[in-house]
Write an enzyme that holds these catalytic residues in place. Structure first.
Site, PDB file in Angstrom:
ATOM      1  N   ASP A  73       0.563  -1.722  -0.211  1.00  0.00           N
ATOM      2  CA  ASP A  73       0.157   0.090  -0.144  1.00  0.00           C
ATOM      3  C   ASP A  73       0.648   1.138  -0.240  1.00  0.00           C
ATOM      4  OD1 ASP A  73      -0.686   1.344   3.017  1.00  0.00           O
ATOM      5  OD2 ASP A  73       0.143  -1.349   3.633  1.00  0.00           O
ATOM      6  N   ASP A 162      -9.947   3.511   5.290  1.00  0.00           N
ATOM      7  CA  ASP A 162      -8.640   2.749   6.767  1.00  0.00           C
ATOM      8  C   ASP A 162      -8.871   3.945   8.056  1.00  0.00           C
ATOM      9  OD1 ASP A 162      -6.372   3.492   8.092  1.00  0.00           O
ATOM     10  OD2 ASP A 162      -5.137   4.271   6.922  1.00  0.00           O
ATOM     11  N   GLU A 164      -7.978   4.412  11.743  1.00  0.00           N
ATOM     12  CA  GLU A 164      -7.267   4.056  12.872  1.00  0.00           C
ATOM     13  C   GLU A 164      -7.680   4.993  13.538  1.00  0.00           C
ATOM     14  OE1 GLU A 164      -3.675   4.402  11.358  1.00  0.00           O
ATOM     15  OE2 GLU A 164      -3.750   3.813   9.168  1.00  0.00           O
TER      16      GLU A 164
END
Length: 274
Positions: A73, A162, A164
């Site tokens: 990634d 994503d 987090e």
């Protein structure tokens, strides 16, 4: 401090009081300046940024009986990526950061997203969530409009969320567990309505537990991309009996972030095809 006149003497107690008063004025300023100096700039977040800060770095992954397919990634901070070198090393799939919040698009997105495709990789795009700036639906729309869409060409993976640690402030973006779950659901529902695909969820178990109360309701539809820099992926968030992808290091060859897909290449292709 005030200037004393000629011949004026201060007692030790008076000197101590003056010194403490001066410190009380300078310490908050120094603390604020230090915080400003260390805070990252908006848009600079990327997958695993919080993993290094909160989960640390551990040993390399151990072998597994299930065939794993290597992936990477990437994000804007890595610039132009040497895709041919990654292909030669065995990397077969890649995700590129497309967007963050509703204020950032990756300036290297075309080179990274199209470059991986052009060497033969199966590729996808990801969005770095900032739940404290705009709604999940708004960010999903921004993501789809700026590279996060999907097409059934056999080479495009569904978009990834994503979600987090907040690199700019409070860990959970100032949201309760129920509010965070609602925000994520808002994003996922909008993404599916726009693309016809269920988005992948990238997260770390410890953050998921802290900020969603270890909610298990997304596991039935949304593939899990687990982040853990260790010899194994560890305990997964509630609901998921297995991971689809695992980000296992931020210090791999050519680009730092390397991942494994929990299956052979035909399983990567199956996810791309829906």
């Amino acid at each position: 401090m005030p200037v004393l006149g000629p011949g004026t003497r201060r007692t030790p107690r008076a000197l101590l009081t003056a010194l403490l008063a001066a410190l009380s004025l300078t310490l908050p300023l120094a603390t604020a300046q230090a915080a400003t100096a260390t805070a990252p700039s908006r848009g600079s977040a990327h997958m695993g940024m919080g993993v290094l800060a909160h989960d640390g770095r551990h040993s390399a992954p151990t072998s597994t009986a299930v065939t794993q397919t290597e992936g990477v990634d990437v994000a804007g901070y890595q610039g132009n990526v040497a895709w041919s070198a990654l292909w030669s090393s065995g990397v077969r799939w890649a995700y590129t950061k497309a967007t963050e919040g509703t204020y950032y698009t990756n300036p290297y997105f075309a080179q990274q997203y199209n470059g991986s495709y052009n060497v033969g990789m199966i590729r996808g795009a990801y969005h770095f969530a900032t739940p404290d700036t705009t709604s999940g639906a708004t960010q999903a729309g921004y993501f789809v409009d700026h590279g996060g869409g999907w097409s059934k060409d056999g080479k495009t993976l569904p978009g990834a969320l994503d979600i987090e640690w907040n690199p700019y402030g409070a860990e959970c973006y100032g949201k309760s567990a129920s509010a965070m779950v609602g925000w994520i659901a808002d994003f996922l529902n909008t993404y599916k309505a726009r693309t016809g695909r269920d988005a992948v969820i990238y997260t770390a178990s410890s953050w998921w537990s802290d900020c969603t109360g270890n909610y298990g309701g997304f596991a039935a539809n949304n593939p899990l991309w687990i982040a853990r820099y260790a010899s194994d992926p560890g305990t997964l968030p509630a609901g998921w009996g297995y991971y689809t992808m695992w980000q296992y290091t931020s210090s791999g060859p050519t680009v730092g972030d390397h991942d494994t897909f929990n299956g052979a290449l035909d399983r990567v292709q199956a996810l791309a095809n829906g």
